[in-house]
Design a protein around this motif. Structure first.
Motif, PDB file in Angstrom:
ATOM      1  N   PHE A   1      56.476  48.140  52.539  1.00  0.00           N
ATOM      2  CA  PHE A   1      57.017  47.016  51.796  1.00  0.00           C
ATOM      3  C   PHE A   1      58.332  47.382  51.111  1.00  0.00           C
ATOM      4  CE2 PHE A   1      52.642  46.119  52.369  1.00  0.00           C
ATOM      5  CZ  PHE A   1      52.508  44.740  52.342  1.00  0.00           C
TER       6      PHE A   1
ATOM      7  N   ARG B   1      47.552  56.102  59.345  1.00  0.00           N
ATOM      8  CA  ARG B   1      46.626  55.233  60.069  1.00  0.00           C
ATOM      9  C   ARG B   1      46.842  55.265  61.566  1.00  0.00           C
ATOM     10  NH1 ARG B   1      46.992  49.554  58.324  1.00  0.00           N
ATOM     11  NH2 ARG B   1      45.742  49.308  60.192  1.00  0.00           N
TER      12      ARG B   1
ATOM     13  N   PRO C   1      44.671  41.817  59.466  1.00  0.00           N
ATOM     14  CA  PRO C   1      45.740  42.817  59.620  1.00  0.00           C
ATOM     15  C   PRO C   1      45.222  44.163  60.126  1.00  0.00           C
ATOM     16  CG  PRO C   1      46.029  41.638  57.569  1.00  0.00           C
ATOM     17  CD  PRO C   1      44.748  41.129  58.170  1.00  0.00           C
ATOM     18  N   VAL C   2      44.110  44.615  59.536  1.00  0.00           N
ATOM     19  CA  VAL C   2      43.633  45.958  59.861  1.00  0.00           C
ATOM     20  C   VAL C   2      43.190  46.058  61.318  1.00  0.00           C
ATOM     21  CG1 VAL C   2      41.254  45.556  59.111  1.00  0.00           C
ATOM     22  CG2 VAL C   2      42.211  47.858  59.019  1.00  0.00           C
TER      23      VAL C   2
ATOM     24  N   LEU D   1      49.756  38.789  57.357  1.00  0.00           N
ATOM     25  CA  LEU D   1      49.753  38.362  55.957  1.00  0.00           C
ATOM     26  C   LEU D   1      49.989  36.862  55.842  1.00  0.00           C
ATOM     27  CD1 LEU D   1      51.784  41.300  54.397  1.00  0.00           C
ATOM     28  CD2 LEU D   1      49.366  40.797  54.057  1.00  0.00           C
TER      29      LEU D   1
ATOM     30  N   TYR E   1      36.764  45.933  47.294  1.00  0.00           N
ATOM     31  CA  TYR E   1      37.492  47.204  47.252  1.00  0.00           C
ATOM     32  C   TYR E   1      38.817  47.031  46.523  1.00  0.00           C
ATOM     33  CZ  TYR E   1      38.821  51.839  48.926  1.00  0.00           C
ATOM     34  OH  TYR E   1      39.171  53.157  48.991  1.00  0.00           O
TER      35      TYR E   1
ATOM     36  N   TYR F   1      50.430  52.492  44.538  1.00  0.00           N
ATOM     37  CA  TYR F   1      49.475  52.268  43.457  1.00  0.00           C
ATOM     38  C   TYR F   1      49.821  53.218  42.305  1.00  0.00           C
ATOM     39  CZ  TYR F   1      47.372  50.241  47.552  1.00  0.00           C
ATOM     40  OH  TYR F   1      47.191  49.523  48.691  1.00  0.00           O
TER      41      TYR F   1
ATOM     42  N   ARG G   1      39.690  48.987  43.161  1.00  0.00           N
ATOM     43  CA  ARG G   1      40.690  50.052  43.186  1.00  0.00           C
ATOM     44  C   ARG G   1      42.103  49.610  42.838  1.00  0.00           C
ATOM     45  NH1 ARG G   1      40.546  54.730  47.283  1.00  0.00           N
ATOM     46  NH2 ARG G   1      41.861  55.545  45.630  1.00  0.00           N
ATOM     47  N   ILE G   2      42.320  48.294  42.741  1.00  0.00           N
ATOM     48  CA  ILE G   2      43.658  47.845  42.331  1.00  0.00           C
ATOM     49  C   ILE G   2      43.590  47.049  41.037  1.00  0.00           C
ATOM     50  CG2 ILE G   2      45.709  46.544  42.955  1.00  0.00           C
ATOM     51  CD1 ILE G   2      44.977  47.114  45.877  1.00  0.00           C
TER      52      ILE G   2
ATOM     53  N   ARG H   1      51.776  41.347  43.781  1.00  0.00           N
ATOM     54  CA  ARG H   1      51.097  40.838  44.968  1.00  0.00           C
ATOM     55  C   ARG H   1      51.207  41.832  46.116  1.00  0.00           C
ATOM     56  NH1 ARG H   1      51.715  35.203  47.962  1.00  0.00           N
ATOM     57  NH2 ARG H   1      53.152  36.442  49.169  1.00  0.00           N
ATOM     58  N   ASP H   2      52.312  42.569  46.136  1.00  0.00           N
ATOM     59  CA  ASP H   2      52.519  43.550  47.207  1.00  0.00           C
ATOM     60  C   ASP H   2      51.370  44.551  47.272  1.00  0.00           C
ATOM     61  OD1 ASP H   2      54.830  42.410  47.950  1.00  0.00           O
ATOM     62  OD2 ASP H   2      56.148  44.002  47.259  1.00  0.00           O
ATOM     63  N   LEU H   3      50.840  44.929  46.085  1.00  0.00           N
ATOM     64  CA  LEU H   3      49.769  45.924  46.076  1.00  0.00           C
ATOM     65  C   LEU H   3      48.557  45.400  46.834  1.00  0.00           C
ATOM     66  CD1 LEU H   3      49.854  47.349  42.438  1.00  0.00           C
ATOM     67  CD2 LEU H   3      50.961  48.204  44.492  1.00  0.00           C
TER      68      LEU H   3
ATOM     69  N   PHE I   1      45.031  56.307  50.933  1.00  0.00           N
ATOM     70  CA  PHE I   1      44.367  55.020  50.670  1.00  0.00           C
ATOM     71  C   PHE I   1      43.735  54.374  51.907  1.00  0.00           C
ATOM     72  CE2 PHE I   1      43.897  50.575  49.610  1.00  0.00           C
ATOM     73  CZ  PHE I   1      43.455  50.588  48.303  1.00  0.00           C
TER      74      PHE I   1
ATOM     75  N   VAL J   1      39.716  53.691  52.572  1.00  0.00           N
ATOM     76  CA  VAL J   1      39.158  52.382  52.910  1.00  0.00           C
ATOM     77  C   VAL J   1      38.270  52.513  54.143  1.00  0.00           C
ATOM     78  CG1 VAL J   1      39.702  50.041  53.686  1.00  0.00           C
ATOM     79  CG2 VAL J   1      41.103  51.114  51.928  1.00  0.00           C
TER      80      VAL J   1
ATOM     81  N   HIS K   1      48.502  54.089  39.586  1.00  0.00           N
ATOM     82  CA  HIS K   1      47.487  54.919  38.932  1.00  0.00           C
ATOM     83  C   HIS K   1      46.968  56.012  39.844  1.00  0.00           C
ATOM     84  CE1 HIS K   1      45.637  51.582  41.033  1.00  0.00           C
ATOM     85  NE2 HIS K   1      44.549  52.315  41.157  1.00  0.00           N
TER      86      HIS K   1
ATOM     87  N   ALA L   1      55.156  49.137  47.192  1.00  0.00           N
ATOM     88  CA  ALA L   1      53.754  48.795  46.915  1.00  0.00           C
ATOM     89  C   ALA L   1      52.882  50.032  46.755  1.00  0.00           C
ATOM     90  CB  ALA L   1      53.196  47.884  48.015  1.00  0.00           C
TER      91      ALA L   1
ATOM     92  N   GLU M   1      48.576  43.010  49.104  1.00  0.00           N
ATOM     93  CA  GLU M   1      48.904  42.846  50.523  1.00  0.00           C
ATOM     94  C   GLU M   1      48.887  44.188  51.237  1.00  0.00           C
ATOM     95  OE1 GLU M   1      52.541  40.593  50.765  1.00  0.00           O
ATOM     96  OE2 GLU M   1      51.407  38.722  50.615  1.00  0.00           O
ATOM     97  N   ALA M   2      49.423  45.205  50.567  1.00  0.00           N
ATOM     98  CA  ALA M   2      49.422  46.536  51.176  1.00  0.00           C
ATOM     99  C   ALA M   2      47.987  46.982  51.427  1.00  0.00           C
ATOM    100  CB  ALA M   2      50.139  47.527  50.269  1.00  0.00           C
ATOM    101  N   ALA M   3      47.113  46.738  50.455  1.00  0.00           N
ATOM    102  CA  ALA M   3      45.718  47.151  50.596  1.00  0.00           C
ATOM    103  C   ALA M   3      45.018  46.338  51.681  1.00  0.00           C
ATOM    104  CB  ALA M   3      44.988  46.979  49.263  1.00  0.00           C
ATOM    105  N   TRP M   4      45.388  45.080  51.762  1.00  0.00           N
ATOM    106  CA  TRP M   4      44.768  44.223  52.769  1.00  0.00           C
ATOM    107  C   TRP M   4      45.166  44.682  54.171  1.00  0.00           C
ATOM    108  CZ3 TRP M   4      46.244  38.644  54.377  1.00  0.00           C
ATOM    109  CH2 TRP M   4      45.194  38.092  55.110  1.00  0.00           C
ATOM    110  N   VAL M   5      46.455  44.982  54.321  1.00  0.00           N
ATOM    111  CA  VAL M   5      46.936  45.485  55.614  1.00  0.00           C
ATOM    112  C   VAL M   5      46.173  46.758  55.984  1.00  0.00           C
ATOM    113  CG1 VAL M   5      48.906  46.580  56.745  1.00  0.00           C
ATOM    114  CG2 VAL M   5      49.222  44.441  55.516  1.00  0.00           C
ATOM    115  N   ASP M   6      45.846  47.556  54.967  1.00  0.00           N
ATOM    116  CA  ASP M   6      45.122  48.800  55.229  1.00  0.00           C
ATOM    117  C   ASP M   6      43.620  48.573  55.373  1.00  0.00           C
ATOM    118  OD1 ASP M   6      47.389  50.271  55.273  1.00  0.00           O
ATOM    119  OD2 ASP M   6      47.311  50.864  53.171  1.00  0.00           O
ATOM    120  N   GLY M   7      43.188  47.335  55.303  1.00  0.00           N
ATOM    121  CA  GLY M   7      41.799  47.039  55.591  1.00  0.00           C
ATOM    122  C   GLY M   7      40.878  46.947  54.392  1.00  0.00           C
ATOM    123  N   ALA M   8      41.439  46.985  53.187  1.00  0.00           N
ATOM    124  CA  ALA M   8      40.589  46.941  51.999  1.00  0.00           C
ATOM    125  C   ALA M   8      40.057  45.528  51.788  1.00  0.00           C
ATOM    126  CB  ALA M   8      41.385  47.387  50.773  1.00  0.00           C
TER     127      ALA M   8
END
Lengths: 306, 369
Positions: free
Chosen positions: B81, B150, B72-73, B52, A210, B87, A214-215, A195-197, B98, B102, B89, B85, A199-206
């Motif tokens: 984290f 960022r 959040p953004v 979150l 997306y 990625y 990408r995840i 789930r962290d992945l 990343f 985005v 791959h 967290a 959340e991390a992406a969401w915080v970054d605006g994804a």
């Protein structure tokens, strides 16, 4: 060290060498595999060099294979089988991916939906397929009835009666049967993504799409690839669905390799020719699997490193 | 960089209330650490600031702008984290890039920003590797790199060091402090480790059961704990709490009889305490010296070299711990005498609230590191 400490007295007592002891240990499994797998396979290969029928058999060399190679119908069957497999597996994967994504979403009552996905898989294949056969029927079928009701067609449509529609109808039924398992496997894989992945992406605006692209997709790629392989083998050899719907007809439109093999070997009792077809299937699937495993290995190496 | 204000923030999960009206003002470029035992609500609070989780009520303001409902953004925050967290791959480069991908920044700008982050974090020769090929400390740095690019107004860290081994944790602590100074950024850092809080924070928020127990500089918390909870949470080894009875009040402070020990007058503002009240005298292990007054039966002696930590019990039962000179000639099992200076003692009433000390060491009132 511990092992040899324990086995040494047995070996000493029985006078067996270590290698002989090892063979002794695996012999039950070996015997089992020999009877269940190796012997039938060897027997099939042997049969393929004969003209065996109920009446007897004699060695004919490569005649069965030569006949296959010379038959344009056989090439059609091979091509049809691969097309059948490609189409059905692609649809199962796409539907499975969509289904798993929906089931993985935080929607109320998702437990219920997860159960509702199961029936095509849980219902015995024969029962489900007979249901489809009725729906496809031109006189009292649901589909034909609905099409006429909404004025989309003027006359009855017997979907299993014409070559093209029979083929695609069979594909639809095969996808219906095969999708739930793909869905559940992909769902399990999706739930394994941290789930962290997200959340991390969401915080970054994804955004949703997306994150999915990408995840989710890269994270479940190894499972997608293995599901594709398993599903491909099953679909390639899928027999009962086609047999119940069309028995390979009309005019061979739904005859895949496995149907062809059955017709020749069992219906016509030309065991030799049937065995040759079976050997072709085994060879094709073996080659296909090898290529796939190579590919899977690469995918795992690319995506697998945690 | 930015100011962060929380006002009347509450959070309930179903019927369980985990945050009870949090009010907090973090200054621009301040390093604030949320510390507390597990389940105190510190991570939930951080996740609410990040966006979150949604607060049940209350407001979050960044630079005076209400962002309580913003994604959040759009809050201008970034978060590191506990699990990093990363990625798996993607390469280190793509992991750091990343957020920029985005935001669809041009390739040139992405390269430049990732390059700068990699410079700061010494990741230049690792950019082509996958996270799986990195050590724990390097992964941590990649996660920080992703938050740096960022240019956020507020950095959020959720227990970022707890997956590292002790030696590396010490190293990363120093690096993070330096990074905060270099970036000159507002940072909120969550941890359950009071040493991380003490060493890195400008100011510490001590949370307990969804409430702020105290908010102050490390030395303020150390010398002026507002409650019994803060007193025992901050400081290593933990503060001793000795039950005592009030026997006198006067201009010099409170006179108490320590159970199983001596009568002593402590310079504290005792408020409306009366003779006969039960109180607790808090005394830090490092403020105890060999002497007369308290008698302790020594059970275990840990020699750390410079100091020797003595664990034992007092007459009458309470446990006591003293940090003594490393070469103290003591033997486990013997009775030893301990004493302390009255101005070093803390006194807590029956509710756990502190009676303010009248004589405080100078650093205690420093406002900012």
């Amino acid at each position: 060290m511990q092992d040899s400490g324990r086995t040494a007295p047995i070996m000493a007592r029985s006078g067996l060498s270590e290698a002989a002891f090892a063979w002794m240990l695996i012999s039950p499994a070996l015997l089992f595999i020999g009877v269940i797998v190796a012997w039938p396979l060897a027997e099939t290969i042997r049969l393929s060099f004969t003209d065996a029928t109920l009446g007897g058999e004699s060695y004919v060399g490569l005649a069965n294979y030569a006949a296959l190679m010379a038959s344009p119908k056989f090439y059609d069957t091979v091509a049809r089988t691969f097309y059948w497999m490609f189409l059905s597996v692609s649809l199962k994967l796409i539907m499975g991916l969509i289904g798993a994504t929906l089931l993985n979403a935080a929607i109320p009552g998702k437990a219920l939906f997860r159960i509702l996905v199961m029936p095509p898989w849980v219902i015995p294949v024969a029962i489900g397929v007979i249901g489809w056969k009725w729906m496809y029927n031109g006189y009292f079928g649901l589909i034909s009835g609905l099409l006429q009701e909404f004025g989309l067609v003027q006359d009855r449509v017997a979907l299993l009666a014409s070559k093209t529609s029979a083929f695609y109808s069979a594909v639809v039924t095969d996808v219906w049967v095969g999708t739930p398992m793909v869905t559940l496997f992909l769902l399990a894989a999706m739930q394994g993504v941290s789930r962290d992945l997200y959340e991390a992406a969401w915080v970054d605006g994804a955004g949703r799409w997306y994150r999915f692209r990408r995840i989710t997709i890269p994270q479940i790629m190894p499972v997608i690839v293995s599901m594709a392989l398993l599903s491909a083998i099953w679909t390639f050899n899928s027999f009962e669905i086609i047999w119940i719907l069309t028995e390979g007809g009309p005019r061979g439109a739904t005859t895949t390799l496995i149907i062809d093999t059955y017709k020749v070997a069992i219906s016509s009792q030309r065991f030799g020719e049937g065995a040759a077809r079976a050997v072709v299937i085994v060879t094709l699937l073996a080659l296909f699997s090898l290529a796939y495993l190579y590919f899977l290995n690469r995918v795992n190496r690319y995506y697998g490193a945690k | 960089m930015a100011r962060l204000e929380l006002s009347h923030l509450t959070k309930s999960f179903g019927t369980a209330k985990v945050l009870h009206g949090i009010d907090l003002a973090v200054r621009d470029r301040e390093f604030v650490v949320f510390v507390g035992p597990s389940g105190c609500g510190k991570s939930t609070l951080l996740r609410i600031i990040a966006g979150l989780e949604e607060a049940s009520s209350g407001r979050i303001l960044i630079d005076g702008v209400d962002v309580s409902r913003a994604a959040p953004v759009d809050r201008g925050i970034s978060m590191v984290f506990q699990s990093y967290a990363l990625y798996p791959h993607l390469t280190v480069f793509e992991n750091i890039a990343f957020p920029l991908r985005v935001a669809r920044l041009p390739e040139e700008e992405v390269r430049q920003k990732v390059g700068r982050a990699a410079d700061i974090l010494q990741l230049n020769d690792k950019l082509h590797l996958k996270p799986g090929q990195l050590s724990g400390g390097q992964r941590q740095r990649v996660a920080i790199g992703r938050s740096i690019v960022r240019n956020p107004r507020v950095f959020l860290f959720d227990e970022p060091l707890s997956n590292l081994d002790a030696a590396l944790r010490g190293e990363m602590r120093v690096e993070l402090s330096a990074l905060q100074r270099d970036l000159d950024a507002t940072m909120i850092y969550v941890t359950h480790d009071q040493i991380e809080a003490m060493t890195m924070a400008h100011r510490i928020v001590v949370l307990n059961k969804g409430r702020i127990e105290q908010f102050g500089t490390p030395m303020e918390l150390y010398h002026h704990p507002a409650t019994r909870f803060v007193a025992t949470f901050i400081g290593q080894p933990n503060m001793n709490l000795l039950p005592a009875t009030v026997v006198g009040t006067g201009p010099d402070g409170l006179t108490v009889d320590i159970t199983g020990g001596a009568r002593i007058t402590l310079p504290v503002a005792f408020g409306d305490a009366k003779i006969g009240d039960t109180v607790e005298v808090g005394i830090r292990p490092e403020n105890l010296t060999l002497g007369a007054g308290l008698t302790m039966k020594l059970r275990v002696l840990e020699r750390l070299g410079g100091v020797a930590i003595a664990y034992g019990v007092m007459l009458g039962g309470p446990k006591i711990c003293a940090a003594l000179a490393g070469d103290s000639l003591l033997h486990e099992g013997e009775d030893i005498g301990l004493s302390f200076a009255p101005q070093d003692a803390h006194v807590f009433d029956a509710n756990g609230a502190v009676m303010p000390r009248l004589q405080a060491p100078s650093l205690a009132d420093e406002q900012r590191k």
